[in-house]
Every structure is written in structure tokens, then in C-alpha cells.
Design an enzyme around this catalytic site. Structure first.
Site, PDB file in Angstrom:
ATOM      1  N   CYS A 156      15.286   2.281   6.045  1.00 33.70           N
ATOM      2  CA  CYS A 156      14.642   1.018   5.633  1.00 33.70           C
ATOM      3  C   CYS A 156      15.198   0.477   4.319  1.00 33.70           C
ATOM      4  CB  CYS A 156      13.151   1.218   5.464  1.00 33.70           C
ATOM      5  SG  CYS A 156      12.433   2.179   6.752  1.00 33.70           S
TER       6      CYS A 156
HETATM    7  N1  CO8 Z   1      -2.565  -1.573  21.394  1.00 38.14           N
HETATM    8  C1  CO8 Z   1      -3.899  -1.357  21.262  1.00 38.14           C
HETATM    9  N2  CO8 Z   1      -4.405  -0.342  20.539  1.00 38.14           N
HETATM   10  C2  CO8 Z   1      -3.525   0.498  19.945  1.00 38.14           C
HETATM   11  C3  CO8 Z   1      -2.125   0.335  20.048  1.00 38.14           C
HETATM   12  C4  CO8 Z   1      -1.653  -0.747  20.811  1.00 38.14           C
HETATM   13  N3  CO8 Z   1      -0.343  -0.991  20.966  1.00 38.14           N
HETATM   14  N4  CO8 Z   1      -1.517   1.296  19.341  1.00 38.14           N
HETATM   15  C5  CO8 Z   1      -2.496   2.061  18.811  1.00 38.14           C
HETATM   16  N5  CO8 Z   1      -3.716   1.589  19.177  1.00 38.14           N
HETATM   17  C6  CO8 Z   1      -5.031   2.118  18.848  1.00 38.14           C
HETATM   18  C7  CO8 Z   1      -4.997   3.617  18.571  1.00 38.14           C
HETATM   19  O1  CO8 Z   1      -5.108   4.354  19.764  1.00 38.14           O
HETATM   20  C8  CO8 Z   1      -6.210   3.776  17.674  1.00 38.14           C
HETATM   21  O2  CO8 Z   1      -7.358   3.829  18.481  1.00 38.14           O
HETATM   22  P1  CO8 Z   1      -8.615   4.761  18.050  1.00 38.14           P
HETATM   23  O3  CO8 Z   1      -9.087   4.207  16.730  1.00 38.14           O
HETATM   24  O4  CO8 Z   1      -9.568   4.559  19.178  1.00 38.14           O
HETATM   25  O5  CO8 Z   1      -8.062   6.153  17.928  1.00 38.14           O
HETATM   26  C9  CO8 Z   1      -6.268   2.478  16.898  1.00 38.14           C
HETATM   27  O6  CO8 Z   1      -5.498   1.521  17.641  1.00 38.14           O
HETATM   28  C10 CO8 Z   1      -5.684   2.581  15.505  1.00 38.14           C
HETATM   29  O7  CO8 Z   1      -4.394   3.225  15.586  1.00 38.14           O
HETATM   30  P2  CO8 Z   1      -3.541   3.505  14.300  1.00 38.14           P
HETATM   31  O8  CO8 Z   1      -4.388   4.252  13.315  1.00 38.14           O
HETATM   32  O9  CO8 Z   1      -2.246   4.117  14.718  1.00 38.14           O
HETATM   33  O10 CO8 Z   1      -3.277   1.998  13.808  1.00 38.14           O
HETATM   34  P3  CO8 Z   1      -2.914   1.479  12.392  1.00 38.14           P
HETATM   35  O11 CO8 Z   1      -3.959   0.558  11.954  1.00 38.14           O
HETATM   36  O12 CO8 Z   1      -2.492   2.571  11.477  1.00 38.14           O
HETATM   37  O13 CO8 Z   1      -1.622   0.593  12.719  1.00 38.14           O
HETATM   38  C11 CO8 Z   1       0.760   0.728  12.447  1.00 38.14           C
HETATM   39  C12 CO8 Z   1      -0.466   1.196  13.253  1.00 38.14           C
HETATM   40  C13 CO8 Z   1       0.895  -0.777  12.655  1.00 38.14           C
HETATM   41  C14 CO8 Z   1       1.976   1.436  13.004  1.00 38.14           C
HETATM   42  C15 CO8 Z   1       0.548   1.040  10.962  1.00 38.14           C
HETATM   43  O14 CO8 Z   1       0.113   2.369  10.788  1.00 38.14           O
HETATM   44  C16 CO8 Z   1       1.786   0.843  10.113  1.00 38.14           C
HETATM   45  O15 CO8 Z   1       2.453  -0.166  10.179  1.00 38.14           O
HETATM   46  N6  CO8 Z   1       2.048   1.799   9.221  1.00 38.14           N
HETATM   47  C17 CO8 Z   1       3.170   1.705   8.266  1.00 38.14           C
HETATM   48  C18 CO8 Z   1       4.339   2.057   8.980  1.00 38.14           C
HETATM   49  C19 CO8 Z   1       5.595   1.877   8.178  1.00 38.14           C
HETATM   50  O16 CO8 Z   1       5.693   1.234   7.179  1.00 38.14           O
HETATM   51  N7  CO8 Z   1       6.574   2.493   8.699  1.00 38.14           N
HETATM   52  C20 CO8 Z   1       7.836   2.379   8.163  1.00 38.14           C
HETATM   53  C21 CO8 Z   1       8.599   1.812   9.234  1.00 38.14           C
HETATM   54  S1  CO8 Z   1      10.079   2.588   9.297  1.00 38.14           S
HETATM   55  C22 CO8 Z   1      11.173   1.449   8.829  1.00 38.14           C
HETATM   56  O17 CO8 Z   1      10.806   0.417   8.354  1.00 38.14           O
HETATM   57  C23 CO8 Z   1      12.623   1.677   9.153  1.00 38.14           C
HETATM   58  C24 CO8 Z   1      12.895   3.015   9.821  1.00 38.14           C
HETATM   59  C25 CO8 Z   1      14.123   2.940  10.621  1.00 38.14           C
HETATM   60  C26 CO8 Z   1      13.903   2.186  11.861  1.00 38.14           C
HETATM   61  C27 CO8 Z   1      14.983   2.285  12.833  1.00 38.14           C
HETATM   62  C28 CO8 Z   1      14.932   1.304  13.952  1.00 38.14           C
HETATM   63  C29 CO8 Z   1      14.145   1.691  15.157  1.00 38.14           C
END
Ligand code: CO8
Length: 373
Positions: A156
Site C-alpha cells: 500500500c
Molecule cells: N456483505 C454483507 N455483509 C458482510 C460482507 C458483505 N460483503 N462482508 C462481511 N459482512 C458481514 C460480516 O459477516 C459481519 O457480520 P456479523 O457482524 O454478523 O458477524 C459484519 O458484516 C461485519 O464484518 P466486518 O467486521 O468484517 O466488517 P467491517 O466493518 O470491519 O468492514 C472492512 C470490513 C471494510 C474490510 C474493514 O474492516 C476495513 O476496511 N478495514 C481496513 C482494511 C485496510 O485498511 N486494509 C488495508 C488494505 S490493504 C492495502 O491497501 C493494499 C494491500 C495490497 C493489495 C494488493 C491488491 C489486491
């Protein structure tokens, strides 16, 4: 010491954009099919039924509404669910070089520069489509630059670390002008059958032209740079050259991006806010001196939390612009794309801060000051 300036920027996007609704419709059709095919095992309790995805969740949890992809048809084909890319001959330009070249040409044109004015090309991206020859050297060749090119990768933070490398090359006299190119072709690295992550990434290429400050009066002075890394497995891909030789053979999915999104959110936000505040203080600056934060674009809620910690007040979208709605997460390109799209409205002497964060963990932060308008 010679100082470096960002002179101009350029952008390339694939022609196709995929909306949340389109992506979710495909995912949910696949889930329905999978649950039907596995109905007996689900009924017997041997496996769990898969849950549907939702556009509402995606937008609320991440701020993402759409993403560009190099192949929309492949992504939305429920029997494939990954982009299909034509295998090119070795004599043809590679996909990453082609994307990077388009962004680089736009940056050169915007500065009114010719490739002969440039000494070096740095291609800095999360993943390279091949090991060698370097994508940067291919771009250098396509532009006809007489100099050097090399690839580098810090996930990233590829864009900001690449920018800092270009600044170093200029400050040490290695080059007078460097093209930083960050082509992020992310959708082939994404598991479109994983509900937790199928919506996260999009494809893009961005380029910056970085020059010695005595080459022109305009652009952005680079006042300070910071790099910080701290090892974490919370964002990971095991794709690599050993895959074909590993025993036991890894599952195909092992090569895709995986993350513990919640943990990343919790751990990275405070690290970033602390680094930015330390950097500003070390430069006798404060958040009130920053007109804009061009933050990494992974998650809108993460950016709001970081911007609130830095500004220590509510802030406007102009102060911390978001491009996630159109682009999704574009890995190492995100903060540079935010800069490219939202660098307007600055008077001479006004300052802003460019900051990436994510896998590694890694943070790259650069303080900029607008030169002549
Ligand atoms: N649709 C509906 N519901 C969903 C979905 C979906 N698609 N996915 C998960 N849920 C549900 C889960 O099952 C969960 O349900 P329950 O509460 O009943 O257990 C609920 O939603 C909440 O799930 P999460 O706790 O996982 O949801 P979050 O609010 O944490 O959101 C995110 C998930 C959006 C992924 C969030 O955690 C996030 O963005 N975190 C930060 C991530 C980040 O910054 N990562 C760095 C990225 S890496 C990068 O930028 C580069 C790396 C290299 C990449 C290479 C290319 C591929």
C-alpha cells in the site's frame, strides 16, 4: 542541498467500471448456485451455507461504490469470477507497462516535458506481473529515456515510498528528473468468491514527474518525508516464485489477498495519526498549517478517524478528499490518485500532506508546499 518538487501527475483507468450492485448480483448468484450444489452437505452439517453479500454493507463499511477492472466480463461471469487477460507475446508491451506508460505520458504532457528531459523511471507497485526485466525498464524503453529504471514494492505504500526514492535520487544528484509510475492491477489478485474482500480493490495507474527545484517555478516543494514499517501478517498474499515448487502444494486461494480487516483498522489508525502528528511537530508545523490530507484510500471510516485525530476537530471533505466511491482501494496508488484528482485550490505557500498506510504494515508520509500558481 538540491531540492525536489512534484511537477505534475497523470492517471490511467481501464475503460470498464463495475458497480457494487453488479458485483453483488454476480456474487449472490454464485452463492445460490454453490449452496444448491452443496445442499446435502449443508443439511448434514458438514459445511456451512454461504451468506449473500450486500451493496448497502459495502458502501457503509468502506465508502466504495464502484471500481475499475481490466476485465469486467470475467469478473462478472459466475463460472469464472476473475479477470481474463490475453496472454501477450514477449515482443508486445506488457499490461502493467502499458497502463503505467499512459499515466506517465499524461504527467509529462501536463508539465510540457519531453522524455529526453527525464533521467530515470521508478515503477513502484504492490505486485509486478513478472520478475524481470523490470517493468520500469520497459516503460523507460517505450518512452526512449536514456537513463535508468527499476522496480520496487511496498504494498500500500508503494506510491509514497517510490516518491521518496525519487526525491532521494534528486537530492543526491543521481538524477535531475524522475518519473514515478504506480500501476496497480489489483483485481487479478482478489478472490471474488470471498464475501469479506470481493469488493475491496480496483485497477488504476498513476504517475508523478519529480524534478530538481531549479528546473521550473511551479509544482509542489517537498518539505519533509517519513517512512515507517512494522511487521504484521494481518494483510497478506502468499503469491510468489516458490508456489509452483511448494510441498504440500498450496491451495489456489492462498495466492490471493487476505486480511484481518478489523484488526488492521484498529492497529493502523493510531500508528498513522501519531506519525503524522510527530512529523508535523518535527517540522514546526501543526494540523492548522495543512490545507489538505491526501490519505491512502482503503476505507472511508479509517480516513475519517485519522483525519479527526490529526485535525483534532470535524473537517470537510475538501480537507481529506475521498476517491473510494469511484476507484475503491487501489493499493499503493490510492493517496497519489487522491492528490491527482484533488490538488486544486491551493495558493502559493499553502501546504498539504500525502500519506499512505497498509500492508507491511507500512506508512509513507510527505509534506508538500504549493509553489507559484
Ligand atoms: N456483505 C454483507 N455483509 C458482510 C460482507 C458483505 N460483503 N462482508 C462481511 N459482512 C458481514 C460480516 O459477516 C459481519 O457480520 P456479523 O457482524 O454478523 O458477524 C459484519 O458484516 C461485519 O464484518 P466486518 O467486521 O468484517 O466488517 P467491517 O466493518 O470491519 O468492514 C472492512 C470490513 C471494510 C474490510 C474493514 O474492516 C476495513 O476496511 N478495514 C481496513 C482494511 C485496510 O485498511 N486494509 C488495508 C488494505 S490493504 C492495502 O491497501 C493494499 C494491500 C495490497 C493489495 C494488493 C491488491 C489486491
Amino acid at each position: 542541498m538540491t531540492n525536489a518538487v512534484i511537477r505534475s501527475s497523470g492517471l490511467w483507468t481501464p475503460p470498464d467500471s463495475v458497480s457494487n450492485d453488479e458485483l453483488v448480483a454476480c456474487y449472490n448468484a454464485w452463492v445460490e448456485k454453490w449452496n444448491g450444489e452443496n445442499a446435502d452437505a449443508i443439511a448434514a452439517g458438514h459445511t456451512e451455507a454461504k451468506s449473500p453479500s450486500s451493496s448497502g454493507f459495502i458502501e457503509k463499511a468502506s465508502g466504495i461504490k464502484a471500481r475499475y477492472s481490466v476485465d469486467k466480463a470475467g469478473v462478472l461471469d459466475i463460472d469464472r469470477m476473475r479477470p481474463q487477460v490475453r496472454r501477450r507475446e514477449d515482443s508486445e508491451i506488457s499490461m502493467m507497462a502499458e497502463a503505467g506508460l499512459a499515466a506517465a505520458r499524461e504527467a509529462l504532457e501536463s508539465a510540457g516535458r519531453d522524455p529526453k528531459d527525464v533521467d530515470g523511471v521508478i515503477c513502484s507497485a504492490t505486485t509486478m506481473q513478472r520478475t524481470y526485466p523490470c517493468i520500469a525498464i520497459e516503460i523507460q524503453h517505450a518512452l526512449g529515456i536514456d537513463g535508468f529504471g527499476y522496480d520496487m514494492s511496498v504494498a500500500c505504500s508503494s506510491g509514497t515510498f517510490g516518491l521518496i526514492n525519487a526525491v532521494n535520487a534528486i537530492q543526491t544528484g543521481q538524477a535531475k528528473s524522475v518519473l514515478l509510475v504506480t500501476p496497480e492491477i489489483t483485481t487479478p489478485q482478489l478472490n471474488f468468491r470471498d464475501r469479506d474482500s470481493h469488493f475491496i480493490f480496483g485497477d488504476v495507474a498513476v504517475a508523478l514527474l519529480i524534478e530538481r527545484d531549479d528546473m521550473s517555478a511551479d509544482g509542489w516543494s517537498i518539505l519533509d518525508t517519513r517512512m515507517k514499517t512494522s511487521y504484521s501478517n494481518n494483510i497478506r498474499s502468499n503469491f510468489g516464485f516458490l508456489n509452483a515448487c511448494e510441498s504440500p502444494e498450496p491451495a489456489f486461494e492462498d495466492r490471493y489477498f487476505t486480511q484481518e480487516g478489523r484488526r488492521v483498522f484498529k492497529e493502523v489508525c493510531p500508528m498513522v495519526a501519531e506519525l503524522i502528528n510527530d512529523q508535523l511537530a518535527a517540522n514546526d508545523l501543526s494540523a492548522t498549517d495543512m490545507k489538505r490530507l491526501w490519505l491512502h484510500q482503503a476505507n472511508i471510516n479509517m480516513n475519517m478517524m485519522i483525519a479527526r485525530k490529526v485535525f483534532d476537530r470535524e473537517f470537510t471533505v475538501e480537507e481529506a478528499p475521498v476517491i473510494l466511491d469511484e476507484f475503491a482501494n487501489t493499493a499503493g496508488a490510492g493517496s497519489l490518485v487522491a492528490f491527482h484528482r484533488h490538488a486544486d485550490g491551493f495558493a502559493e505557500g499553502e501546504k498539504g500532506l500525502l500519506c499512505s498506510f497498509g500492508a507491511g504494515y507500512s506508512i509513507g508520509s510527505v509534506i508538500l508546499e504549493k509553489r507559484a500558481v
